[in-house]
Design a protein around this motif. Sequence first.
Motif, PDB file in Angstrom:
ATOM      1  N   ASP A 255       0.847  -1.189   0.000  1.00 18.38           N
ATOM      2  CA  ASP A 255       0.000   0.000   0.000  1.00 18.38           C
ATOM      3  C   ASP A 255       0.885   1.242   0.000  1.00 18.38           C
ATOM      4  N   PRO A 256       0.797   2.085  -1.035  1.00 18.18           N
ATOM      5  CA  PRO A 256       1.689   3.255  -1.073  1.00 18.18           C
ATOM      6  C   PRO A 256       1.326   4.321  -0.063  1.00 18.18           C
ATOM      7  N   GLU A 257       0.118   4.279   0.501  1.00 19.87           N
ATOM      8  CA  GLU A 257      -0.321   5.327   1.419  1.00 19.87           C
ATOM      9  C   GLU A 257      -0.216   4.920   2.881  1.00 19.87           C
ATOM     10  N   ILE A 258      -0.246   3.614   3.175  1.00 19.06           N
ATOM     11  CA  ILE A 258      -0.200   3.139   4.556  1.00 19.06           C
ATOM     12  C   ILE A 258       1.079   2.334   4.753  1.00 19.06           C
ATOM     13  N   PRO A 259       2.017   2.784   5.578  1.00 15.81           N
ATOM     14  CA  PRO A 259       3.246   2.013   5.819  1.00 15.81           C
ATOM     15  C   PRO A 259       2.918   0.649   6.421  1.00 15.81           C
ATOM     16  N   GLY A 260       3.506  -0.385   5.855  1.00 13.85           N
ATOM     17  CA  GLY A 260       3.248  -1.732   6.349  1.00 13.85           C
ATOM     18  C   GLY A 260       1.927  -2.315   5.902  1.00 13.85           C
ATOM     19  N   GLY A 261       1.179  -1.597   5.093  1.00 10.13           N
ATOM     20  CA  GLY A 261      -0.113  -2.082   4.621  1.00 10.13           C
ATOM     21  C   GLY A 261      -0.010  -2.762   3.272  1.00 10.13           C
ATOM     22  N   PHE A 262      -1.067  -3.461   2.899  1.00  7.90           N
ATOM     23  CA  PHE A 262      -1.097  -4.205   1.650  1.00  7.90           C
ATOM     24  C   PHE A 262      -2.440  -3.993   0.956  1.00  7.90           C
ATOM     25  N   ILE A 263      -2.423  -4.149  -0.359  1.00  9.12           N
ATOM     26  CA  ILE A 263      -3.637  -4.068  -1.170  1.00  9.12           C
ATOM     27  C   ILE A 263      -3.791  -5.384  -1.914  1.00  9.12           C
ATOM     28  N   VAL A 264      -4.962  -5.993  -1.769  1.00 10.76           N
ATOM     29  CA  VAL A 264      -5.270  -7.254  -2.443  1.00 10.76           C
ATOM     30  C   VAL A 264      -6.172  -6.936  -3.631  1.00 10.76           C
ATOM     31  N   ARG A 265      -5.748  -7.358  -4.826  1.00 18.18           N
ATOM     32  CA  ARG A 265      -6.526  -7.124  -6.033  1.00 18.18           C
ATOM     33  C   ARG A 265      -6.876  -8.465  -6.674  1.00 18.18           C
ATOM     34  N   GLY A 266      -8.073  -8.539  -7.181  1.00 19.02           N
ATOM     35  CA  GLY A 266      -8.533  -9.772  -7.830  1.00 19.02           C
ATOM     36  C   GLY A 266     -10.041  -9.722  -8.007  1.00 19.02           C
ATOM     37  N   GLU A 267     -10.502 -10.374  -9.064  1.00 22.70           N
ATOM     38  CA  GLU A 267     -11.941 -10.335  -9.357  1.00 22.70           C
ATOM     39  C   GLU A 267     -12.767 -10.948  -8.245  1.00 22.70           C
ATOM     40  N   ARG A 268     -12.366 -12.118  -7.769  1.00 18.44           N
ATOM     41  CA  ARG A 268     -13.173 -12.800  -6.754  1.00 18.44           C
ATOM     42  C   ARG A 268     -13.107 -12.103  -5.389  1.00 18.44           C
ATOM     43  N   PRO A 269     -11.924 -11.765  -4.855  1.00 16.69           N
ATOM     44  CA  PRO A 269     -11.923 -11.066  -3.565  1.00 16.69           C
ATOM     45  C   PRO A 269     -12.703  -9.746  -3.599  1.00 16.69           C
ATOM     46  N   GLU A 270     -12.574  -8.985  -4.668  1.00 17.44           N
ATOM     47  CA  GLU A 270     -13.280  -7.712  -4.746  1.00 17.44           C
ATOM     48  C   GLU A 270     -14.790  -7.922  -4.853  1.00 17.44           C
ATOM     49  N   ARG A 271     -15.201  -8.970  -5.571  1.00 15.97           N
ATOM     50  CA  ARG A 271     -16.632  -9.256  -5.658  1.00 15.97           C
ATOM     51  C   ARG A 271     -17.173  -9.683  -4.298  1.00 15.97           C
ATOM     52  N   TRP A 272     -16.419 -10.483  -3.552  1.00 18.03           N
ATOM     53  CA  TRP A 272     -16.875 -10.911  -2.232  1.00 18.03           C
ATOM     54  C   TRP A 272     -17.028  -9.736  -1.275  1.00 18.03           C
ATOM     55  N   ILE A 273     -16.143  -8.767  -1.392  1.00 17.45           N
ATOM     56  CA  ILE A 273     -16.268  -7.589  -0.536  1.00 17.45           C
ATOM     57  C   ILE A 273     -17.575  -6.858  -0.819  1.00 17.45           C
ATOM     58  N   ARG A 274     -17.898  -6.692  -2.088  1.00 13.73           N
ATOM     59  CA  ARG A 274     -19.133  -5.991  -2.459  1.00 13.73           C
ATOM     60  C   ARG A 274     -20.382  -6.749  -2.015  1.00 13.73           C
ATOM     61  N   GLN A 275     -20.277  -8.059  -1.813  1.00  8.68           N
ATOM     62  CA  GLN A 275     -21.435  -8.861  -1.456  1.00  8.68           C
ATOM     63  C   GLN A 275     -21.642  -8.986   0.052  1.00  8.68           C
ATOM     64  N   THR A 276     -20.745  -8.458   0.852  1.00 11.72           N
ATOM     65  CA  THR A 276     -20.756  -8.714   2.290  1.00 11.72           C
ATOM     66  C   THR A 276     -21.507  -7.624   3.059  1.00 11.72           C
ATOM     67  N   GLN A 277     -22.354  -8.064   4.012  1.00 11.23           N
ATOM     68  CA  GLN A 277     -23.006  -7.145   4.958  1.00 11.23           C
ATOM     69  C   GLN A 277     -22.075  -6.983   6.169  1.00 11.23           C
ATOM     70  N   PHE A 278     -21.378  -5.874   6.231  1.00 11.35           N
ATOM     71  CA  PHE A 278     -20.364  -5.720   7.264  1.00 11.35           C
ATOM     72  C   PHE A 278     -20.961  -5.420   8.635  1.00 11.35           C
ATOM     73  N   GLU A 279     -22.235  -5.101   8.705  1.00 13.88           N
ATOM     74  CA  GLU A 279     -22.856  -4.929  10.013  1.00 13.88           C
ATOM     75  C   GLU A 279     -23.273  -6.267  10.623  1.00 13.88           C
ATOM     76  N   ASN A 280     -23.098  -7.354   9.887  1.00  8.62           N
ATOM     77  CA  ASN A 280     -23.460  -8.685  10.357  1.00  8.62           C
ATOM     78  C   ASN A 280     -22.174  -9.468  10.604  1.00  8.62           C
ATOM     79  N   ASP A 281     -21.913  -9.830  11.865  1.00  8.13           N
ATOM     80  CA  ASP A 281     -20.670 -10.515  12.207  1.00  8.13           C
ATOM     81  C   ASP A 281     -20.554 -11.868  11.514  1.00  8.13           C
ATOM     82  N   GLU A 282     -21.651 -12.578  11.386  1.00  8.53           N
ATOM     83  CA  GLU A 282     -21.589 -13.889  10.738  1.00  8.53           C
ATOM     84  C   GLU A 282     -21.214 -13.744   9.260  1.00  8.53           C
TER      85      GLU A 282
END
Length: 498
Positions: A371-398
Motif C-alpha cells: 500500500d503506497p499510502e499506509i506504511p506496512g499495509g497491503f492491497i489485495v486485487r482480484g476479481e473474486r476477492p473484490e466481488r466478495w467484498i461488495r457482497q458482504t453485509q459488514f454490520e453482520n458478524d456472521e
Amino acid sequence: MSRFIDRVTIDAVAGNGGHGCSSVHREKFKPLGGPDGGNGGSGGDVVLVVDPQVHTLLDFHFRPHARAGNGRPGEGGNRSGANGEGLRLHVPDGTVVLDTDGNILADLVGEGTEFIAGKGGRGGLGNAALASRARKAPGFALLGEPGEERELVLELKSVADVGLVGFPSAGKSSLVSVLSAAKPKIADYPFTTLAPNLGVVTAGEDTFTVADVPGLIPGASQGRGLGLDFLRHLERCAVLAHVVDCATLEPGRDPISDIDALEAELAAYQPVLAEDHSLGDLASRPRIVVLNKVDIPEADELADLVEADIAERGWPVFRVSAVAQKGLSELKYALAAMVREYRRAHAEPVAKRAVIRPKPVDRAEFTIVDDPEIPGGFIVRGERPERWIRQTQFENDEAVGYLADRLNRLGVEDALVKRGAKTGAAVTIAGVTFDWEPSVPMADDVPLTGRGTDIRLERNERIGAAERKAARKLRRQRADEADGESLGWSDEDDDLDE
C-alpha cells in the motif's frame, strides 16, 4: 428533416443485482424449519446491436443516458427475485465503440452483431443457498453486486463500397444524385454537404453503394476544418474516386494540384480500423479519377490537357458531366467492376459470434501489492476477492466471518504471511481496509453461536446482559447508601425487570 449524427457520447448503466434474503421457515409444529431465503435477481445488461434500419446516431444525441433494470431481491419461502430487464440499443452498421481514452472496444459490422456495453450485477445468494455442514441456518445473505457503469463514445463510419473524394463544390453531391436515387442538398457554395450521403447504384447485375463525403481541404488529416470527421467515413470504402472540378476559377488550383493535395491528406491519415478489415491505409486503396463539369467548354479543354498526365499514374480517368449526364454509364460500370474485384478478394463481413474463452486453471486469482499510502499495509486485487467484498453485509458478524473463510480458502492469508504481514497490518480490498489478524480458525473448527454472530469476531467492549444487570444492581445499592435509607429493592424485582 432528420439530422445526421455520427459521433456521440453515452452513459451506459447496467442494472444492480438484487440482494439475497435471510429467512427461516416458520410453521406450526416445525420449530426447526431451516433457512428458506431466496436469491436475488441479476441486473439487466446494456447491449448495443446492429440494426440495418438505423442509419444515424441521432437518438443517442438526444438521449445519451441508457439504464437497464435492477434485479429484484429474494424473498422467504425460497422465492428468488426476478432478473432486471435488459436494454438493447439499436445502432447503425459500421458503429465503432471506444472508451474515453480512445481505445477501440468493439467494431460493430454486420447485421445482428452485439456488444455488451454494461454488464448487469449478479444477484446475491439467499441464506438457503449458503447453508452448509458448518452453517446449517445462516443468519445472513449476500448482497447484490452493482451493475457496470461506463462512459462510451460511439462513432459511425459509413459502410460504402465507393467513396467520392474532392474539394468543396467539386460536384460530388450532384454526381451521387444522378448515379442513384439519393437526393442530397446541392447548392453553389462550398461545404454545402455537412454529412455523408449514401446512394445505391445499379450497373447491370451489380449493385453497390456510393458515399458522398463532404469536401476536403489541405490540412484535413491534421483536423483542419472538419477533415478528421470527413476522413473517418472513408475508412471502410474499398474504392476511392477523385472528383475533380475542371471548371474552377480559384487561383492556384488545377486538376493535378487538387489531386496531389488530396493524395497528401489521404496518405497522412491512418485509419484506425485498417488492420481489422485488411483494407490497408487510404493511400493504398484502388483509385479512379472523375473529371467533372466537362459540359463547360473551358473545362473540357482543361480535361484534354491533364487526362494523359493522370493516366500515367495508372489510374482510370473518366470525363463526366453530372448536369448534362454525360459519361455516367461508363463510370458506373467501371466502378462496378472494381467493387466486384474487391468483393471477390474479401469475404462479406458477417455478424460476430459469441466466443467462449475458458479461464485457465492455473491463473492467479489475486495479487498482493504494498500500500503506497499506509506504511506496512497491503492491497489485495482480484476479481473474486473484490466481488466478495461488495457482497458482504459488514454490520453482520456472521457475514464477516463467512468472508474471512472465503478469503482464507482462496489463500489470501497464506500469501500475506509470505509477504511479511504483521498482526494488525492494514489490508485493503476493493476500498475496504481491515486490521489483519493471522491464523483465524475456520468456521468448521469453532462452536456455533446465535444467528448473525460469530464468536471469532466478539468484541471485548461489548457488554452482555448479565454484566448490565450486575451494574444496575450496583448503582441501586450506591443510591441507597447515599440516601441513607432503604428503597425496598430486591433481587426478585431485578429479575422481573429483566
